[in-house]
Write an enzyme that holds these catalytic residues in place. Structure first.
Site, PDB file in Angstrom:
ATOM      1  N   PRO A 321       1.571 -18.425  29.944  1.00 38.69           N
ATOM      2  CA  PRO A 321       0.285 -19.098  29.764  1.00 38.69           C
ATOM      3  C   PRO A 321      -0.461 -18.568  28.539  1.00 38.69           C
ATOM      4  O   PRO A 321      -0.526 -17.359  28.332  1.00 38.69           O
ATOM      5  CB  PRO A 321      -0.474 -18.724  31.045  1.00 38.69           C
ATOM      6  CG  PRO A 321       0.108 -17.406  31.453  1.00 38.69           C
ATOM      7  CD  PRO A 321       1.554 -17.433  31.022  1.00 38.69           C
ATOM      8  N   CYS A 391     -16.384 -33.145   4.800  1.00 36.10           N
ATOM      9  CA  CYS A 391     -16.452 -34.411   4.097  1.00 36.10           C
ATOM     10  C   CYS A 391     -15.391 -35.351   4.663  1.00 36.10           C
ATOM     11  O   CYS A 391     -14.396 -35.648   4.001  1.00 36.10           O
ATOM     12  CB  CYS A 391     -16.223 -34.149   2.623  1.00 36.10           C
ATOM     13  SG  CYS A 391     -16.978 -35.407   1.647  1.00 36.10           S
ATOM     14  N   GLU A 392     -15.581 -35.750   5.888  1.00 35.13           N
ATOM     15  CA  GLU A 392     -14.592 -36.599   6.550  1.00 35.13           C
ATOM     16  C   GLU A 392     -15.225 -37.184   7.809  1.00 35.13           C
ATOM     17  O   GLU A 392     -15.789 -36.442   8.621  1.00 35.13           O
ATOM     18  CB  GLU A 392     -13.380 -35.725   6.924  1.00 35.13           C
ATOM     19  CG  GLU A 392     -12.322 -36.491   7.632  1.00 35.13           C
ATOM     20  CD  GLU A 392     -10.922 -35.933   7.411  1.00 35.13           C
ATOM     21  OE1 GLU A 392     -10.681 -35.244   6.402  1.00 35.13           O
ATOM     22  OE2 GLU A 392     -10.079 -36.199   8.255  1.00 35.13           O
TER      23      GLU A 392
HETATM   24  N1  LLP Z   1       5.416 -21.170  25.672  1.00 35.23           N
HETATM   25  C1  LLP Z   1       5.936 -21.997  24.747  1.00 35.23           C
HETATM   26  C2  LLP Z   1       7.375 -21.973  24.499  1.00 35.23           C
HETATM   27  C3  LLP Z   1       5.103 -22.883  24.057  1.00 35.23           C
HETATM   28  O1  LLP Z   1       5.624 -23.703  23.171  1.00 35.23           O
HETATM   29  C4  LLP Z   1       3.721 -22.888  24.325  1.00 35.23           C
HETATM   30  C5  LLP Z   1       2.820 -23.779  23.608  1.00 35.23           C
HETATM   31  C6  LLP Z   1       3.213 -21.984  25.274  1.00 35.23           C
HETATM   32  C7  LLP Z   1       4.101 -21.147  25.944  1.00 35.23           C
HETATM   33  C8  LLP Z   1       1.759 -21.874  25.607  1.00 35.23           C
HETATM   34  O2  LLP Z   1       1.214 -23.046  26.079  1.00 35.23           O
HETATM   35  P1  LLP Z   1      -0.262 -23.037  26.737  1.00 35.23           P
HETATM   36  O3  LLP Z   1      -0.157 -22.292  28.022  1.00 35.23           O
HETATM   37  O4  LLP Z   1      -1.164 -22.326  25.788  1.00 35.23           O
HETATM   38  O5  LLP Z   1      -0.595 -24.463  26.863  1.00 35.23           O
HETATM   39  N2  LLP Z   1      -2.147 -26.739  19.697  1.00 35.23           N
HETATM   40  C9  LLP Z   1      -2.021 -27.431  20.972  1.00 35.23           C
HETATM   41  C10 LLP Z   1      -1.128 -26.691  21.908  1.00 35.23           C
HETATM   42  C11 LLP Z   1       0.260 -26.454  21.382  1.00 35.23           C
HETATM   43  C12 LLP Z   1       1.074 -25.664  22.352  1.00 35.23           C
HETATM   44  C13 LLP Z   1       2.414 -25.338  21.804  1.00 35.23           C
HETATM   45  N3  LLP Z   1       3.198 -24.514  22.648  1.00 35.23           N
HETATM   46  C14 LLP Z   1      -3.402 -27.615  21.559  1.00 35.23           C
HETATM   47  O6  LLP Z   1      -4.372 -27.231  20.919  1.00 35.23           O
HETATM   48  O7  LLP Z   1      -3.543 -28.176  22.634  1.00 35.23           O
END
Ligand code: LLP
Length: 463
Positions: A321, A391-392
């Site tokens: 997480p 600026c968008e």
């Molecule tokens: N493990 C792996 C292999 C992952 O690819 C990710 C997230 C996580 C764990 C952690 O996921 P979480 O628990 O934080 O959801 N930028 C996007 C999220 C991209 C997540 C990519 N991988 C956003 O802002 O929602």
């Protein structure tokens, strides 16, 4: 993702079709504990406080925009995850959500492991003293240099993402006289987002090796043959901001099926499975995330049941997480610069940050809530859109929210649940200076990532 439009507020066709808002909350002054960090409350003056410190004083001392991170909450969430999964499972905090050296130290102290996905994250982790064996290294295209650094450091596992990488890691480990512990990341054909999951062909993406067509089984075959690798398990990550456990159910079932196939073919029971991250948090009062102990119980029951029916020993489970730990622990504090009512539409509230400190609204149509925090107000709710200074026209921080109608320049407003993927995805667009992250705990505030300066910008521009 979006909640349904609600006919509250100005009745205008565009608002109804484009808006995601619900009815205004009964009391705009209430800071819903669901979306705010644990120690956030209002003092007797009506000013919001975190860790006992008023946001007015914090803004004075650290400026705006700024992220304020509730260290007490962060540590409590780490402990809740560690306790929920217990000693027979491992929790890896996903550093991509937000990583700094202070975070690494807290993770270390609270007994969590760390998932990194780049050489930069790895360096941050090692430089803050995270024991290498507690680090998992991810990525779909790790460079040879990154792999070498990770193997030399002795990371606990490298998660292999392609056939080429299996060979690459094996060669590097062997050339260093090491045997690297690895997992293979598989694509299970499940994609999960919030309340939905789709269990059909979602192999069409860059991560992992597909279970479909026997590719993952072939990857295992190859990895087991290579002296430089010790294959410890299978990894799967199915999506982001997930509330519904059904996606994990399918993913666990498919991973366990692969473990059974591996046992049948090679006589080997791989000892670990990692079910990735992606657990959802409350960005608005309408989101209802599960508690870590419910998630732990659900995942462990699913895996145990599937293993029993396949006649396998239950492997050690790990999870990753990121958002669910750091997301709820921080808010972004902005100062209002201009307030522009558009007759019959909504009021545009411009703040001193924007898409450079929170790209998620523009990129994913993400929903956030927002509150006036420098005072309370009894004014009527005003349908608002909080926008930045870039600026968008897509520079939107909160697409639809109600703020009090007497809001004006100089007021402080704050967006909760910005701990994950906001500072870590911040940019210098329009040569904005990325905001600081200030950790607050028991009446003390401390900068853990400082604000960028114009000298920082010019230092990179070699002229
Ligand atoms: N493990 C792996 C292999 C992952 O690819 C990710 C997230 C996580 C764990 C952690 O996921 P979480 O628990 O934080 O959801 N930028 C996007 C999220 C991209 C997540 C990519 N991988 C956003 O802002 O929602």
């Amino acid at each position: 993702m979006s909640r349904s439009a609600h006919p509250a507020g100005p009745r205008h066709a565009d608002v109804l079709t484009e808006g995601h808002y619900s009815a205004p909350p009964a009391d705009l002054n209430v800071l819903d504990p669901k979306v705010w960090a644990r120690t956030v409350t209002r003092d007797e003056r009506g000013v919001a406080t975190v860790g006992g410190l008023g946001v007015d004083a914090l803004a004075e001392e650290f400026g705006t925009p700024a992220y304020f991170l509730d260290e007490t909450d962060f540590r409590a969430r780490c402990r809740a995850w560690a306790e929920a999964f217990g000693k027979d499972a491992d929790v890896f905090y996903a550093g991509k959500a937000f990583l700094s050296r202070a975070i690494v130290r807290w993770l270390k102290e609270e007994g969590l492991n760390l998932d990194v996905c780049s050489g930069g994250e790895l360096t941050t982790a090692l430089s803050a003293g995270m024991p290498a064996e507690r680090i998992a290294f991810h990525g779909n295209n790790k460079s040879e240099e990154e792999i070498r650094t990770a193997v030399e450091a002795g990371v606990g596992r490298i998660v292999l993402d392609s056939f080429q990488e299996i060979v690459r890691v094996a060669h590097i480990a062997q050339s260093l006289g090491k045997r690297q512990r690895v997992q293979i990341r598989v694509t299970v054909g499940v994609e999960a987002h919030t309340h939905e999951f789709i269990a059909t062909a979602h192999e069409d993406q860059k991560f992992g090796i597909a279970l479909a067509g026997g590719q993952a089984a072939e990857a295992v075959r190859r990895a087991l043959k290579l002296d430089g690798l010790e294959l410890i398990g299978i990894h799967s990550h199915i999506g982001s901001q997930i509330f519904d456990m059904a996606g994990f159910e399918v993913s666990a079932r498919r991973v366990v099926q692969l473990l059974a196939e591996v046992r049948d073919e090679h006589g080997v029971e791989l000892p670990e499975i990692d079910l990735g991250g992606g657990l959802g948090i409350a960005y608005t009062s309408e989101d209802d995330p599960r508690e870590p102990h419910e998630i732990a119980k659900a995942l462990s029951e699913i895996v145990t049941r599937e293993c029993e029916s396949a006649g396998l020993r239950t492997p050690r489970i790990s999870v990753e997480p990121g958002r669910a730990i750091v997301g709820p622990t921080a808010f972004t504090l902005y100062r209002v610069g201009t307030v522009k009512p558009l007759e019959g539409l909504r009021t545009y509230v411009s703040v001193d940050g924007g898409m450079s400190d929170n790209i998620r609204t523009a990129l994913y149509d993400a929903e956030y809530s927002v509150s006036l925090v420098s005072r309370t107000s009894d004014a009527e709710p005003m349908l608002s859109r909080v926008v930045g200074k870039h600026c968008e026209s897509g520079d939107i921080v909160v697409r639809d929210a109600f703020l009090p109608a007497d809001l004006g320049p100089g007021d402080l407003i704050a967006v909760p649940a910005t701990g994950a993927y906001c500072r870590s995805m911040a940019s210098n667009y329009n040569h904005a200076l990325r905001p600081p992250v200030v950790a607050v705990r028991d009446g003390e505030a401390r900068v853990i990532v400082r604000r960028e300066t114009e000298e920082d910008l010019l230092r990179l521009d070699v002229g």
